[in-house]
Design an enzyme around this catalytic site. Sequence first.
Site, mmCIF file in Angstrom:
data_model
loop_
_atom_site.group_PDB
_atom_site.id
_atom_site.type_symbol
_atom_site.label_atom_id
_atom_site.label_comp_id
_atom_site.label_asym_id
_atom_site.label_seq_id
_atom_site.Cartn_x
_atom_site.Cartn_y
_atom_site.Cartn_z
ATOM 1 N N HIS A 312 0.854 -1.214 0.009
ATOM 2 C CA HIS A 312 -0.108 -0.060 -0.005
ATOM 3 C C HIS A 312 0.985 1.207 -0.109
ATOM 4 O O HIS A 312 2.014 1.225 0.626
ATOM 5 C CB HIS A 312 -0.916 -0.148 1.264
ATOM 6 C CG HIS A 312 -1.975 0.979 1.291
ATOM 7 N ND1 HIS A 312 -1.983 2.484 1.379
ATOM 8 C CD2 HIS A 312 -3.274 0.866 0.881
ATOM 9 C CE1 HIS A 312 -2.969 2.922 1.411
ATOM 10 N NE2 HIS A 312 -3.910 2.125 0.952
ATOM 11 N N ASP A 369 -8.001 -4.756 -0.341
ATOM 12 C CA ASP A 369 -8.657 -5.519 -1.499
ATOM 13 C C ASP A 369 -8.281 -7.100 -1.697
ATOM 14 O O ASP A 369 -8.954 -8.014 -2.111
ATOM 15 C CB ASP A 369 -8.030 -5.037 -2.712
ATOM 16 C CG ASP A 369 -8.293 -3.520 -2.966
ATOM 17 O OD1 ASP A 369 -9.336 -3.122 -2.907
ATOM 18 O OD2 ASP A 369 -7.116 -2.853 -3.035
#
Length: 435
Positions: A312, A369
């Site tokens: 991320h 996700d």
Amino acid sequence: MSDEKKKQPKANLSWDGKTVEVEMLEGTEGERAFNFSRLKAETGCYAFDPAMMNTCVCRSAITYVDGEQGILRHRGYAIEDLVEHCSFIEVAYLLIHGALPTTTQRQRFSRLLNIHSMLHEDMRSFFGNYPEGAHPMAVLSAMVVSLSSFYPELRLDSDKEEIDITVTRLLSKLRTIAAFSYKKSIGEPFVYPSHRHSYCENFLNMMFCSPVSLYKADDYDVAVMNKLLILHADHEQNASTTAVRMVGSTGANLYACISAGICALWGPLHGGANQAVVEMLEKIQRDGLTPDQVVAKAKDKNDPFRLMGFGHRIYKSYDPRAKIAKQLCQAMLKKKRLNDPLLDIAQGLEERALNDVYFQERNLYPNVDFYTGLIYRAMGFPKETFTVLFALGRLPGWIAHWQEMHNDPEQKIMRPRQIYTGPGKTEYVPIEARD
């Protein structure tokens, strides 16, 4: 100048024998930034920061993220507490109005969501003009910007009542558009929203009910849907939120700004990653790859394979949303007595990757996700709708940022600069001399 202003720490920027004093800004949680808003005026130079990885584009009171510690808070509330104790519409209210609603405020907000859940009947014909197989995100973005033709725009000097109506209109109609888009894609008749259902219950009913199905969303699915939307409600200055703010800085209406956010979210490196994760896991299953083989491919610079759902831009520790999503996924499959081999593959990959030095040194952990797509899959959503569900959750955050931007006296039309690397001044050559 106030005493508080005088006490602000300063930094010195020196070059070519010159020194300029630069103000340092500090946020509520102690994060610091150099104030370069007058850099060009005072130095004649710009700041170069590709992808704005080190640039603060605004001051915001909406969401706080600490990537090193794995902290996410909305208006001061920890994401873990909001997911555990709140419904999605309460969190939406919190983001947009700045405080959690009272019982009376929640009832009024819910009533407005119900009143404004229907689409103008003339918009129904729009769905029939999209080709079969059109991606739901394409339909969603186009339909949202079309709302501006049917409903009044929100004026910046609007009173609270008008703001609430516009906000609830968008929150409610986006849900209806999403469900209608799915029904169109599978050739089934639209299911209208009903005053008998809550926000998430209504959405599930519009998605999965049909004239030949006695579908009724159970309480567990409704609760999980609320939690998933909360997990996606806002995440500071990500690509789609920045797109909303950038388009909004031009004075474009709220519908156009939200449509821009939807388009930005569509990308596989942003909201589209939840669909990409499931497609990756399906391919791993088809190819019969082991976790060791997958990790080796991910580490091979010459292999185009990318391990989706890991890493991320902000988090350098475990994404707090991913922790919650993983727990939800495991609990849902157990509750429904489902045996999804993709979950086994995902958990095997996570365990293998987190014990690999390559991933440890690069702080690569599962993000939100990695597990959310598996939950949607267990609930019966086709993977093409996963990013649409992300957009439903992110909508209140986009609206909150749009409002905050317009109430911020420091904001003006966004206009980044560049370092030009093309040819210098070139003399014009007539076309006859170019042959």
